[in-house]
Scaffold this motif. Structure first.
Motif, PDB file in Angstrom:
ATOM      1  N   LYS A   4       0.811  -1.222   0.000  1.00  0.00           N
ATOM      2  CA  LYS A   4       0.000   0.000   0.000  1.00  0.00           C
ATOM      3  C   LYS A   4       0.844   1.271   0.000  1.00  0.00           C
ATOM      4  O   LYS A   4       0.381   2.324  -0.424  1.00  0.00           O
ATOM      5  CB  LYS A   4      -0.937   0.014   1.199  1.00  0.00           C
ATOM      6  N   THR A  12      -4.030  -0.961  -1.476  1.00  0.00           N
ATOM      7  CA  THR A  12      -4.425  -1.535  -0.192  1.00  0.00           C
ATOM      8  C   THR A  12      -5.181  -2.826  -0.430  1.00  0.00           C
ATOM      9  O   THR A  12      -6.157  -2.863  -1.186  1.00  0.00           O
ATOM     10  CB  THR A  12      -5.315  -0.550   0.583  1.00  0.00           C
ATOM     11  N   ARG A  29      -7.350  -6.304   0.573  1.00  0.00           N
ATOM     12  CA  ARG A  29      -8.370  -6.879   1.450  1.00  0.00           C
ATOM     13  C   ARG A  29      -8.707  -8.277   0.959  1.00  0.00           C
ATOM     14  O   ARG A  29      -8.857  -8.501  -0.240  1.00  0.00           O
ATOM     15  CB  ARG A  29      -9.635  -6.013   1.447  1.00  0.00           C
ATOM     16  N   ALA A  33     -10.853 -11.084  -0.116  1.00  0.00           N
ATOM     17  CA  ALA A  33     -12.214 -11.117  -0.660  1.00  0.00           C
ATOM     18  C   ALA A  33     -12.723 -12.544  -0.823  1.00  0.00           C
ATOM     19  O   ALA A  33     -13.794 -12.756  -1.377  1.00  0.00           O
ATOM     20  CB  ALA A  33     -12.249 -10.408  -2.013  1.00  0.00           C
ATOM     21  N   VAL A  71      -7.992 -11.628  -3.600  1.00  0.00           N
ATOM     22  CA  VAL A  71      -7.533 -10.423  -2.909  1.00  0.00           C
ATOM     23  C   VAL A  71      -7.991  -9.209  -3.707  1.00  0.00           C
ATOM     24  O   VAL A  71      -7.701  -9.103  -4.907  1.00  0.00           O
ATOM     25  CB  VAL A  71      -5.991 -10.408  -2.767  1.00  0.00           C
ATOM     26  N   GLU A  72      -8.700  -8.323  -3.036  1.00  0.00           N
ATOM     27  CA  GLU A  72      -9.133  -7.077  -3.676  1.00  0.00           C
ATOM     28  C   GLU A  72      -8.122  -5.987  -3.354  1.00  0.00           C
ATOM     29  O   GLU A  72      -7.772  -5.776  -2.188  1.00  0.00           O
ATOM     30  CB  GLU A  72     -10.505  -6.672  -3.153  1.00  0.00           C
ATOM     31  N   LYS A 129     -10.628  -0.414  -7.958  1.00  0.00           N
ATOM     32  CA  LYS A 129     -10.528  -1.738  -7.335  1.00  0.00           C
ATOM     33  C   LYS A 129     -10.158  -2.783  -8.381  1.00  0.00           C
ATOM     34  O   LYS A 129     -10.704  -2.787  -9.484  1.00  0.00           O
ATOM     35  CB  LYS A 129     -11.850  -2.122  -6.672  1.00  0.00           C
ATOM     36  N   THR A 170       1.713  -8.156   6.915  1.00  0.00           N
ATOM     37  CA  THR A 170       1.464  -6.715   7.044  1.00  0.00           C
ATOM     38  C   THR A 170       2.164  -6.074   8.238  1.00  0.00           C
ATOM     39  O   THR A 170       2.037  -4.868   8.443  1.00  0.00           O
ATOM     40  CB  THR A 170      -0.043  -6.447   7.125  1.00  0.00           C
ATOM     41  N   THR A 225      -3.611  -5.571  11.514  1.00  0.00           N
ATOM     42  CA  THR A 225      -4.555  -6.390  10.754  1.00  0.00           C
ATOM     43  C   THR A 225      -5.748  -5.590  10.233  1.00  0.00           C
ATOM     44  O   THR A 225      -6.630  -6.150   9.581  1.00  0.00           O
ATOM     45  CB  THR A 225      -5.092  -7.551  11.617  1.00  0.00           C
ATOM     46  N   GLY A 281      -8.412  -3.694   8.255  1.00  0.00           N
ATOM     47  CA  GLY A 281      -8.796  -3.627   6.854  1.00  0.00           C
ATOM     48  C   GLY A 281      -8.507  -4.868   6.042  1.00  0.00           C
ATOM     49  O   GLY A 281      -8.838  -4.916   4.848  1.00  0.00           O
ATOM     50  N   LEU A 282      -7.917  -5.895   6.646  1.00  0.00           N
ATOM     51  CA  LEU A 282      -7.597  -7.108   5.880  1.00  0.00           C
ATOM     52  C   LEU A 282      -8.824  -7.974   5.613  1.00  0.00           C
ATOM     53  O   LEU A 282      -8.810  -8.800   4.708  1.00  0.00           O
ATOM     54  CB  LEU A 282      -6.541  -7.940   6.619  1.00  0.00           C
ATOM     55  N   GLY A 283      -9.871  -7.812   6.419  1.00  0.00           N
ATOM     56  CA  GLY A 283     -11.060  -8.628   6.220  1.00  0.00           C
ATOM     57  C   GLY A 283     -10.973 -10.002   6.843  1.00  0.00           C
ATOM     58  O   GLY A 283     -11.592 -10.944   6.364  1.00  0.00           O
TER      59      GLY A 283
END
Length: 468
Positions: free
Chosen positions: A37, A117, A119, A121, A126-127, A134, A146, A278, A280-282
């Motif tokens: 990121k 960045t 996340r 999904a 991975v988004e 996006k 991370t 961690t 925002g990683l989902g």
């Protein structure tokens, strides 16, 4: 966005765990992508941690030598002027060069470097978001790397100016008159040393009864004494209960064994530790578990999370938050993904505090050996007996070797003194090979070198075992 598509491995994070994992994946013939990121690769260690702090430690050490030690060598300098902007520029250039090296390593290895960045999904998706755009990536396996972030103290909220984390303490535009350091661990002691050498009054505030809690007890006590001799002030068994911040200073309220006190300073460095990053990683959406107390991602012996295709390494998982530990785990995780027996021997991971003198250790401390009920013998050799240490004029400290009382197998080595960070390497290698104190002592070292003190400490242990 460059790098769209399907990969064998996607690594989220380009710090020492992430980029090394990518390089190992490429070596194994896996198609790898690294999502970062930040505009700069290398993670916190390279950009705002290990490397810039060591650059400043080296520069400040030279400044101290010029002011206090050069005359011993017949070198007389009429003026010793500190040019802080030049020192900071050198630090930044060191970082810039290494960041570029990491970028080139990834590029030359064929790793796709994807900015944005990330996340999770899905189990294999991975988004990545950048500038509002996006992109969806897919991979057989995902490695989370991370890293960590500073732990805040409720009574000391970061403001980036008066109350700061280690990131801001690496970029002060002037030497503080009085710097309060909350936390007597590695980060606090290293940055406290930098600014103390450059002329600041430094007060270290620590809740525990001693500093450098992870070190061998004898080493920790010696370090406290030697840093105190250099001018650092220690307020132990003390916690900060409040802070009043003005444009000019911070007044801290302290609680020392129930007794209240107040001190005024112009900067406060909060260095009580780091925690896994961690956000925002989902993780929750996929049911990936974390430790409710520490925030660490829960993994098995192969670094797999509760989702079999997703792995985690480095500061995200339990263990010491060390760059080289993260790198070792990154390699091991990728090897496991490739079907190889990747593993890390946590008993032989060294740790270092880059103060002056340096502190380094590997294996069990004397306290840990005693807690485990082990029969052991410990032997120490002071650097005052080292010819090389006397030649360089740096004789503070000692080497301590700990070996099993019955078998003689090395259990731990702990060093406080010159070049401890370099000396610990051969000690870690000896522990990895399950060497005995006798075998370790039989290795011929060049004369005169500091490594002879390591040999002599091992000889003392072996002699004690024979007498016992």
């Amino acid at each position: 966005m460059a790098g769209d598509g399907k990969y064998d491995v996607i690594v989220i994070g380009s710090g020492p765990g992430g980029y090394v994992a990518c390089l190992r994946a490429a070596e194994l013939g896996l198609r790898a992508a690294c999502v970062e990121k930040s505009d700069r690769v290398g993670g916190a260690c390279l950009n705002v941690g290990c490397i810039p702090s060591k650059a400043l430690l080296e520069s400040s050490r030279y400044y101290t030598l010029a002011r206090k030690r050069f005359q011993e060598h017949g070198i007389v300098l009429d003026d010793q002027v500190l040019d802080l902007p030049v020192m900071m520029a050198r630090k930044s250039e060191v970082v810039r060069g290494l960041v570029e090296n990491v970028r080139k390593l990834l590029e030359n290895a064929g790793v796709a470097l994807i900015r944005g960045t990330a996340r999770l999904a899905g189990e294999h998706r991975v988004e990545v978001t950048r500038d509002g755009e996006k992109t969806m990536l897919e991979a057989d396996a995902v490695v989370l790397a991370t890293g960590g972030e500073p732990v805040p103290v409720p009574s000391l909220p970061f403001d980036g100016c008066r109350i700061v984390s280690s990131t801001e303490a690496l970029d002060f535009d002037r030497v503080p008159e009085h710097l309060a350091v909350v936390g007597g661990g590695t980060i606090g002691l290293e940055l406290g040393s930098v600014w103390s050498r450059l002329g600041a009054r430094v007060t270290v505030i620590e809740m525990m009864p001693g500093i450098a809690a992870v070190a061998d007890g004898q080493v920790s006590r010696t370090l406290e004494r030697l840093l105190g001799r250099q001018g650092l002030e220690f307020r132990l068994r003390t916690k900060v209960t409040g802070a009043e911040v003005t444009d000019e200073q911070v007044v801290l309220t302290l609680d020392a064994d129930g007794k209240e006190d107040r001190i005024a300073c112009d900067r406060v460095l909060v260095a009580v530790g780091r925690k896994p990053f961690t956000g925002g990683l989902g993780l929750e959406a996929l049911g990936i578990g974390t430790d409710p107390r520490t925030g660490h991602v829960l993994v098995d012996e192969r670094y797999r999370t509760g989702v079999a295709s997703i792995y985690a390494v480095g500061d995200l998982v339990p263990g010491p938050m060390l760059a080289h530990k993260a790198s070792a785990e990154g390699i091991a995780a990728v090897e496991c993904i490739a079907g190889l027996p990747g593993e890390v021997n946590y008993d032989t991971i060294p740790s270092v505090i880059y103060t002056s003198p340096e502190v380094a250790g590997v294996g069990l401390t004397e306290e840990q050996a005693r807690e485990r009920g082990l029969s052991f013998v410990a032997g120490s050799c002071p650097f005052t007996g080292s010819a090389r240490a006397r030649c360089i004029g740096d004789t503070d400290g000692f080497v301590k070797v700990i070996a099993h009382g019955r078998t003689g197998r090395l259990l731990g080595v702990h060093i406080i003194g010159p070049e401890a960070s370099e000396l610990i390497g051969e000690c870690a290698g000896a522990l990895e090979r399950n060497a005995t104190a006798e075998e370790f002592a039989r290795v011929v070292r060049a004369h005169p070198t500091l490594s002879e003190a390591v040999r002599d400490a091992a000889l003392i242990v072996q002699s004690s075992r024979k007498r016992g």
